[in-house]
Design a protein around this motif. Structure first.
Motif, PDB file in Angstrom:
ATOM      1  N   ASP A 245      21.403 127.548  61.923  1.00 18.32           N
ATOM      2  CA  ASP A 245      20.791 126.654  63.188  1.00 18.32           C
ATOM      3  C   ASP A 245      19.583 125.607  62.627  1.00 18.32           C
ATOM      4  O   ASP A 245      19.597 125.462  63.592  1.00 18.32           O
ATOM      5  N   TYR A 246      19.531 126.719  61.641  1.00 18.81           N
ATOM      6  CA  TYR A 246      18.043 125.687  61.319  1.00 18.81           C
ATOM      7  C   TYR A 246      17.975 124.336  60.317  1.00 18.81           C
ATOM      8  O   TYR A 246      17.760 123.625  60.489  1.00 18.81           O
ATOM      9  N   PHE A 247      19.380 124.903  59.667  1.00 19.54           N
ATOM     10  CA  PHE A 247      19.679 123.440  59.145  1.00 19.54           C
ATOM     11  C   PHE A 247      20.180 122.378  60.094  1.00 19.54           C
ATOM     12  O   PHE A 247      20.692 121.221  59.670  1.00 19.54           O
ATOM     13  N   LYS A 248      21.360 123.149  61.594  1.00 17.67           N
ATOM     14  CA  LYS A 248      21.624 122.626  61.868  1.00 17.67           C
ATOM     15  C   LYS A 248      20.757 121.263  62.933  1.00 17.67           C
ATOM     16  O   LYS A 248      21.500 120.637  63.482  1.00 17.67           O
ATOM     17  N   SER A 305       6.573 129.055  54.941  1.00 16.45           N
ATOM     18  CA  SER A 305       7.580 128.360  55.329  1.00 16.45           C
ATOM     19  C   SER A 305       7.376 127.601  56.419  1.00 16.45           C
ATOM     20  O   SER A 305       8.297 126.570  56.762  1.00 16.45           O
ATOM     21  N   VAL A 306       6.118 127.796  57.363  1.00 13.12           N
ATOM     22  CA  VAL A 306       6.803 127.355  58.848  1.00 13.12           C
ATOM     23  C   VAL A 306       6.265 126.054  58.668  1.00 13.12           C
ATOM     24  O   VAL A 306       6.456 125.529  59.238  1.00 13.12           O
ATOM     25  N   TRP A 307       5.375 125.684  57.914  1.00 14.11           N
ATOM     26  CA  TRP A 307       4.423 124.341  57.676  1.00 14.11           C
ATOM     27  C   TRP A 307       5.201 123.996  56.383  1.00 14.11           C
ATOM     28  O   TRP A 307       4.687 122.016  56.845  1.00 14.11           O
ATOM     29  N   VAL A 308       6.624 123.786  56.621  1.00 18.42           N
ATOM     30  CA  VAL A 308       7.367 122.898  55.887  1.00 18.42           C
ATOM     31  C   VAL A 308       8.024 122.190  56.214  1.00 18.42           C
ATOM     32  O   VAL A 308       8.934 122.475  57.271  1.00 18.42           O
ATOM     33  N   PRO A 309       8.155 120.898  56.155  1.00 15.94           N
ATOM     34  CA  PRO A 309       8.760 119.625  57.129  1.00 15.94           C
ATOM     35  C   PRO A 309      10.123 119.949  56.542  1.00 15.94           C
ATOM     36  O   PRO A 309      10.873 120.777  55.515  1.00 15.94           O
ATOM     37  N   ASP A 311      13.089 118.299  56.313  1.00 13.72           N
ATOM     38  CA  ASP A 311      13.720 118.016  55.562  1.00 13.72           C
ATOM     39  C   ASP A 311      13.295 118.497  53.718  1.00 13.72           C
ATOM     40  O   ASP A 311      14.412 118.552  52.676  1.00 13.72           O
ATOM     41  N   LEU A 312      12.423 118.137  53.943  1.00 16.34           N
ATOM     42  CA  LEU A 312      11.884 118.902  52.617  1.00 16.34           C
ATOM     43  C   LEU A 312      12.204 120.489  52.404  1.00 16.34           C
ATOM     44  O   LEU A 312      12.640 121.023  51.410  1.00 16.34           O
ATOM     45  N   PHE A 317      12.965 123.201  49.009  1.00 20.46           N
ATOM     46  CA  PHE A 317      12.308 124.513  49.496  1.00 20.46           C
ATOM     47  C   PHE A 317      13.404 125.640  49.609  1.00 20.46           C
ATOM     48  O   PHE A 317      13.060 127.068  49.951  1.00 20.46           O
ATOM     49  N   ILE A 318      14.068 124.587  49.953  1.00 23.45           N
ATOM     50  CA  ILE A 318      15.505 126.003  50.266  1.00 23.45           C
ATOM     51  C   ILE A 318      15.557 127.036  49.276  1.00 23.45           C
ATOM     52  O   ILE A 318      15.962 128.327  49.109  1.00 23.45           O
ATOM     53  N   TYR A 319      15.398 126.592  48.075  1.00 28.74           N
ATOM     54  CA  TYR A 319      15.938 127.677  46.628  1.00 28.74           C
ATOM     55  C   TYR A 319      14.239 128.533  46.437  1.00 28.74           C
ATOM     56  O   TYR A 319      14.577 129.765  46.190  1.00 28.74           O
ATOM     57  N   LEU A 320      13.206 128.466  46.618  1.00 26.90           N
ATOM     58  CA  LEU A 320      12.372 129.511  46.515  1.00 26.90           C
ATOM     59  C   LEU A 320      12.389 130.327  48.514  1.00 26.90           C
ATOM     60  O   LEU A 320      12.586 132.046  47.887  1.00 26.90           O
TER      61      LEU A 320
END
Length: 616
Positions: A245-248, A305-309, A311-312, A317-320
């Protein structure tokens, strides 16, 4: 759980249940995934095959002939305009009662024969294979490795069948179920043939279920363990459930499945890589130390992770985050099971029996109830705030459209394109517009972020507290095993966890069983009013639970809303445990005589207040 603890056969206590119910488990899975067409499975309304023969082979190229055909069809009313406010949904159809009953029956059989009849004895079998503190970490580490290997196999097979049968999801599921059924049959056969059960302690009369549960809940390490399991299960479940849901809807990716699969792949790889490190860490530093510190570290990563935009996050950040998920999954699969096995040894010190089945089923019920609650709560919160499934679109964003020239079909926006792929050229309306199936309001997006990052972080911090309080260390576990051997030889045993206090020996088991059937306030009623008062107290509780169950069913039938159905079923699940519990207690009380109950309660009264009558 109770039967697998108490039964004695030449094949062991666990393997007979697995051998008998495993075929039903596998068959139910195959039948569930292959519903008969005669019941209406897979049927849809008829579609006009307009312009479909003009769809180019190269779906990303230009298609002037198809574009002209679609423009002519929309002018004639054969196809809806691209900005038509109301678009009929060709995929929507109601299932008949036959199909509904079919799924209800086999869904029940799947869980009853599988998760209850097969997995619980299987988990209990793992608990008893070794008593060594360090070896248990290795055992459950290897088990977790094979479990994640099964996840990987299922993912690879699903992707393979998705390529072979891209236009037929039902056929994908059918072939996948058959392959997995064959694979499961081979694995269970290897288990039954190659694993030898540990001989149980000398047989004794099994205790009633009610008495065993009451005594298990007096096991302080186990209560701490259950308190740990609730936030740990939710904290591990929510990120995996909300990532798609987050990615979409937050990042706005039309092809969100790719990012989600990338995240799962990183998480799965991290699981395999971190399993040996988790095992080594628990053997060197102890299970408690590793678990609570890992919970704190995971909470810190989730908060950050909350503060990461968005798109980034999806790009880098998806890997971490995937490593975070994988490490959390590995730890929560390995360490808690190893801790529970130590707790079962502590129970044997007091009871002289091995009750892996009961401890496993108690933990499984709590865990599954929490998973159900955690699985539906985010969806309900989003629904209240205006969430629309797939952005209100009937197809698109991974949901296949019926016509091969549609990218999405939504109220007010129909994307006619050179093909159905995500990169196909849009032929009508603005060509650079975003897919409506990726859109939700800001409140829903905030809810997704909250359940994906903030709530799991808080839950991991909460889980760190009971993890830190787990009282059984490696030294204490070795002392527990020594005291179990001493008790088996008829010697007095002490409790290493409680300052070497003597382990009490049962002098009147019949009285102890009676008292374990009653709550303290019911004992007090019995002292004043005798057997009749106890019966009335238990009957009132039974009546209360039955009344609540009937009331919930009436509320569900009257309101007919998703929220009423969801929370009503959660309430009924709990009441379906409480009602048999009170019925068993009432049946037991009805078998007792007034004289026996008076004697038991008088002894309990003297034990609780010896100064009342020292002569007795």
């Amino acid at each position: 759980g109770h039967l697998s603890d108490s039964i004695q056969t030449r094949y062991g206590r666990r393997k007979p249940f697995i051998g008998i119910l495993m075929p039903v488990f596998i068959l139910s899975m195959v039948v569930l995934a292959n519903p008969p067409a005669s019941l209406g499975a897979g049927t849809t309304t008829a579609q006009f095959r307009i312009c479909e023969e003009l769809v180019p082979v190269n779906l990303n190229g230009t298609c002037p002939q198809l574009q002209q055909c679609i423009l002519n069809a929309t002018k004639l009313g054969l196809l809806p305009q691209w900005d038509a406010p109301e678009v009929p949904d060709p995929n929507k159809h109601a299932a008949g009662w036959g199909l509904t009953l079919y799924f209800a029956v086999f869904y029940f059989l799947y869980y009853a024969s599988g998760w209850t009849g097969t997995v619980i004895p299987y988990d209990a079998l793992g608990m008893e294979l070794t008593s060594d503190y360090k070896e248990r970490s290795t055992l459950f580490g290897i088990k977790s490795g094979f479990q994640f290997g099964g996840y990987a196999l299922q993912t690879v097979l699903a992707m393979m069948f998705a390529i072979l049968f891209a236009s037929d999801v039902q056929q994908q599921t059918a072939y996948l179920s058959i392959v997995l059924a064959l694979f499961a049959a081979v694995c269970f056969a290897m288990l039954l043939w190659g694993v030898k059960e540990r001989p149980p302690p000398p047989s004794r009369a099994p205790l009633p279920v009610v008495v065993m549960v009451r005594r298990m809940l007096r096991n302080r390490p186990y209560v701490i363990y259950l308190v740990l399991r609730i936030p740990l299960t939710l904290g591990t479940l929510l990120p995996t459930s909300l990532a798609l849901d987050y990615f979409k809807y937050v990042d706005g990716q039309e092809n969100s499945v790719v990012a989600y699969q990338k995240l799962l792949a990183v998480a799965l790889l991290s699981c395999f890589i971190t399993i040996p490190f988790v095992v080594k860490a628990t053997q060197r530093f102890g299970k408690r130390e590793v678990l609570w510190k890992l919970c704190v570290a995971l909470a810190a990563i989730l908060f950050g992770s909350v503060w990461v935009p968005a798109d980034l996050f999806a790009e880098y950040f998806i890997y971490l985050f995937g490593v975070c998920l994988g490490t959390g999954q590995a730890a929560t699969f390995i360490i808690p099971d190893a801790i529970l096995a130590d707790i079962i040894d502590y129970d044997e010190l007091y009871t002289g029996a091995r009750n892996e089945g009961m401890y496993t089923v108690m933990e499984s019920n709590v865990q599954q109830y929490v998973e159900i609650f955690g699985g539906v709560l985010p969806g309900l919160c989003m629904a209240v705030l205006g969430f629309q499934s797939n952005g209100g679109c009937s197809c698109g964003c991974g949901v296949r459209c019926r016509q091969p020239f549609l990218r999405w079909q939504c109220p007010g926006d129909v994307a006619y394109a050179c093909g159905e792929s995500f990169g196909a050229t849009i032929l009508t309306g603005p060509t650079d517009r975003s897919a409506p199936c990726t859109m939700q309001n800001e409140a829903v997006q905030l809810t997704v972020r909250t359940f994906l990052f903030i709530i799991p972080a808080v839950l991991y911090l909460v889980a760190a507290v009971p993890a830190y309080k787990i009282p059984i260390t490696q030294t204490q576990h070795q002392q527990i095993l020594q005291q179990i051997k001493a008790r088996a030889r008829g010697l007095d045993a002490v409790d290493p966890i409680r300052g070497n206090r003597p382990v009490p020996q049962t002098t009147d088991p019949e009285r102890d069983i009676f008292l374990d059937y009653l709550w303290p306030y019911e004992r007090a009623i019995g002292v004043r009013q005798g057997l009749r008062g106890i019966k009335l107290a238990v009957l009132l509780l039974l009546t209360l639970w039955v009344t609540l169950a009937v009331a919930i069913i009436i509320i569900i039938a009257v309101l007919r809303t998703t929220i009423a159905l969801t929370f009503g079923c959660l309430g009924l699940a709990l009441l379906f445990v409480l009602i048999p519990w009170e019925w068993y207690r009432l049946r037991f009380v009805n078998t007792q005589s007034e004289r026996a109950i008076t004697a038991f309660l008088e002894l309990e009264k003297i034990r609780s207040d010896p100064s009342e009558n020292l002569d007795q």
